[in-house]
Write an enzyme that holds these catalytic residues in place. Structure first.
Site, PDB file in Angstrom:
ATOM      1  N   ASP A  33      -1.069  -9.588   6.025  1.00 38.52           N
ATOM      2  CA  ASP A  33      -0.164 -10.280   5.310  1.00 38.52           C
ATOM      3  C   ASP A  33       0.246  -9.608   3.997  1.00 38.52           C
ATOM      4  O   ASP A  33      -0.734  -8.722   3.224  1.00 38.52           O
ATOM      5  CB  ASP A  33      -0.556 -11.829   4.941  1.00 38.52           C
ATOM      6  CG  ASP A  33      -0.501 -12.615   6.162  1.00 38.52           C
ATOM      7  OD1 ASP A  33      -0.232 -12.327   7.101  1.00 38.52           O
ATOM      8  OD2 ASP A  33      -0.742 -13.694   6.017  1.00 38.52           O
ATOM      9  N   ASP A  34       1.088  -9.937   3.341  1.00 34.98           N
ATOM     10  CA  ASP A  34       1.466  -9.705   1.953  1.00 34.98           C
ATOM     11  C   ASP A  34       2.029  -8.384   1.500  1.00 34.98           C
ATOM     12  O   ASP A  34       2.501  -8.279   0.355  1.00 34.98           O
ATOM     13  CB  ASP A  34       0.112 -10.128   0.869  1.00 34.98           C
ATOM     14  CG  ASP A  34      -0.132 -11.662   0.912  1.00 34.98           C
ATOM     15  OD1 ASP A  34       0.787 -12.374   1.725  1.00 34.98           O
ATOM     16  OD2 ASP A  34      -0.915 -11.939   0.263  1.00 34.98           O
TER      17      ASP A  34
ATOM     18  N   HIS B 256       7.051 -12.887   6.494  1.00 35.62           N
ATOM     19  CA  HIS B 256       6.212 -13.572   5.419  1.00 35.62           C
ATOM     20  C   HIS B 256       6.891 -14.441   4.568  1.00 35.62           C
ATOM     21  O   HIS B 256       6.216 -14.682   3.427  1.00 35.62           O
ATOM     22  CB  HIS B 256       5.097 -12.812   5.007  1.00 35.62           C
ATOM     23  CG  HIS B 256       3.840 -13.514   4.450  1.00 35.62           C
ATOM     24  ND1 HIS B 256       3.284 -14.638   5.276  1.00 35.62           N
ATOM     25  CD2 HIS B 256       2.925 -13.290   3.343  1.00 35.62           C
ATOM     26  CE1 HIS B 256       2.100 -15.073   4.504  1.00 35.62           C
ATOM     27  NE2 HIS B 256       1.959 -14.297   3.572  1.00 35.62           N
TER      28      HIS B 256
ATOM     29  N   HIS C 187       6.520 -15.466  -1.971  1.00 36.54           N
ATOM     30  CA  HIS C 187       5.091 -15.897  -1.443  1.00 36.54           C
ATOM     31  C   HIS C 187       4.882 -17.128  -2.022  1.00 36.54           C
ATOM     32  O   HIS C 187       4.101 -17.475  -3.089  1.00 36.54           O
ATOM     33  CB  HIS C 187       3.903 -14.986  -1.922  1.00 36.54           C
ATOM     34  CG  HIS C 187       2.667 -15.379  -0.919  1.00 36.54           C
ATOM     35  ND1 HIS C 187       2.064 -16.352  -1.299  1.00 36.54           N
ATOM     36  CD2 HIS C 187       2.295 -14.521  -0.031  1.00 36.54           C
ATOM     37  CE1 HIS C 187       0.915 -16.146  -0.416  1.00 36.54           C
ATOM     38  NE2 HIS C 187       1.156 -14.894   0.590  1.00 36.54           N
TER      39      HIS C 187
ATOM     40  N   HIS D   7      -5.022  -8.772   4.686  1.00 33.97           N
ATOM     41  CA  HIS D   7      -3.935  -8.402   3.793  1.00 33.97           C
ATOM     42  C   HIS D   7      -3.818  -6.923   3.820  1.00 33.97           C
ATOM     43  O   HIS D   7      -4.913  -6.138   3.846  1.00 33.97           O
ATOM     44  CB  HIS D   7      -4.419  -9.160   2.536  1.00 33.97           C
ATOM     45  CG  HIS D   7      -4.470 -10.694   2.816  1.00 33.97           C
ATOM     46  ND1 HIS D   7      -5.383 -11.229   3.339  1.00 33.97           N
ATOM     47  CD2 HIS D   7      -3.455 -11.843   2.539  1.00 33.97           C
ATOM     48  CE1 HIS D   7      -5.260 -12.878   3.413  1.00 33.97           C
ATOM     49  NE2 HIS D   7      -4.042 -13.001   3.073  1.00 33.97           N
TER      50      HIS D   7
END
Length: 421
Positions: free
Chosen positions: A237-238, A288, A292, A382
């Site tokens: 992720d991210d 995603h 965020h 991540h």
């Protein structure tokens, strides 16, 4: 020769011919050949019913090699391509192949439990003809639109003959395997520990894990893990950034395994070369959201913007719009699910949290995987700029998984869902 003599000869010949000719037996009385009923004359309708039943006993329908015993929807996709549509129903999914006149019902593991066949020629068959050929059904289920005649075959599978009420002629057939249809959902508990969390934070995390598991069970388009097979998926992720994400891509490439990157739309815009490298290396580039933020706290219009904009950013780089999204923090609700489905997305969460964002040591990251590993796990990591320990842990994790004979696959293969729209 005199005519009286000729007449006598003809009479004698006729008598002798009659004595030497046996009367033919009725076809029904002829002995069968290896228990097969080849000589029996049948109407076209009767022949079709016989063919239907014979195939049904093998779990098949006309013009299809796939069965309700051992075939999977992945095999169908490999041979026939993508279906025209997939409909989600309680306990399963149905994939429609219009040109093949066939619909496949399959469970969470991708196992086919229902094969339905539609063809105009079936309409020649009436209820009376079906009952005459194969007898009374074990059950007749009726509703406002149709009557369903259920016959039990070998291996406890069912042949269903569906007759629309307005015609009373056969509309379609279904070969149904109740054992696969009723298989319990394989949904895992979320695992992973950190000694850096306070008691309150740990309790909150455990509560969230319990709630999201229940939510997943109730929503067909939300996934925590894959089927009960020795396969797992590595997810990140991210990202992307310009240091850690490229390093992770290189490690995956070196070990010849596939990864799944849930990129933020805002970061995609900043690091297009990294996104392109991930995609061209054969890894999945997924969404995603744009920023965020917790989608479950937004209004519908804001949720749509987050999902649509992120998809457009990714599409502008790789030429494809993703069909899988992971909401930030894993937070989702009815509205997020609804909007995601409207926009063509499945929601994929995780069943192992490496907690590389909390207790960041590479040893803890690897231990969270190795000590908790189960069939079908989706592993959360991540790939943003401060995840140097994740980069360090990844080779050790891959080697450990391979030593344990787990296959590392992408989410499309693990879950039998589309990665791109």
């Amino acid at each position: 020769m005199h005519k009286p003599i000729l007449l006598i000869i003809l009479i004698l010949f006729t008598i002798l011919s009659g004595c030497s000719t046996k009367k033919s037996l009725p076809i029904e009385d002829l002995p069968s050949n290896n228990n097969e009923w080849h000589p029996k004359e049948v109407s076209p309708s009767s022949f079709e019913i016989e063919q239907i039943v014979k195939l049904a006993n093998n779990g098949m329908v006309i013009d299809s090699p796939f069965t309700v015993f051992e075939s999977t929807i992945q095999q169908v996709r490999s041979d026939w391509g993508e279906p025209d549509q997939i409909d989600e129903v309680a306990g399963g999914s149905y994939a429609t192949y219009k040109e093949r006149n066939t619909v496949f019902g399959f469970n969470q593991d991708g196992e086919i439990y229902d094969v339905r066949f539609y063809n105009n020629n079936l309409r020649e068959l009436t209820i009376e003809e079906v009952e005459h050929e194969i007898g009374q059904p074990i059950d007749i289920r009726k509703n406002n639109q149709e009557s369903i005649y259920v016959y039990e075959l070998k291996n406890e599978i069912e042949l269903k003959m569906i007759f629309p009420n307005d015609t009373k002629r056969l509309g379609h057939i279904s070969i149904y395997n109740p054992a696969l249809a009723k298989a319990e959902q394989y949904v895992l508990d979320i695992k992973g520990n950190s000694n850096q969390l306070s008691d309150k934070a740990w309790k909150n995390m455990q509560n969230w894990r319990d709630q999201i598991k229940k939510f997943t069970v109730e929503h067909k388009n939300v996934y925590l893990n894959g089927p009960n097979k020795k396969r797992v998926a590595l997810t990140f992720d991210d990202g992307p950034d310009d240091i850690i994400t490229p390093a992770i891509i290189n490690i995956l490439n070196d070990y010849k395994v596939k990864g799944n990157f849930f990129f933020l739309g805002t970061n995609v815009k900043l690091h297009t070369d990294v996104v392109r490298k991930a995609y061209e290396s054969g890894h999945l580039v997924l969404s995603h959201s744009l920023n965020h933020i917790e989608l479950s706290k937004l209004g519908k219009g804001e949720v749509e913007k987050e999902i649509v904009s992120a998809g457009e950013e990714i599409q502008s780089v790789i030429g494809k719009k993703p069909a899988i999204i992971r909401p930030p923090y894993g937070e989702t609700n009815e509205q997020v699910v609804s909007v995601s489905e409207e926009q063509g997305y499945s929601i994929v969460l995780w069943s192992i949290d490496t907690l590389d964002w909390s207790q960041r040591e590479s040893t803890n990251i690897v231990d969270n995987v190795v000590k908790n590993l189960r069939n079908g796990d989706i592993i959360l990591m991540h790939s943003d700029s401060d995840k140097t320990e994740t980069e360090k842990a990844l080779p050790l994790m891959i080697e450990a998984l391979e030593k344990m004979d787990f296959e590392i696959v992408n989410l499309e293969d693990l879950l039998n869902i589309k990665a791109y729209q």
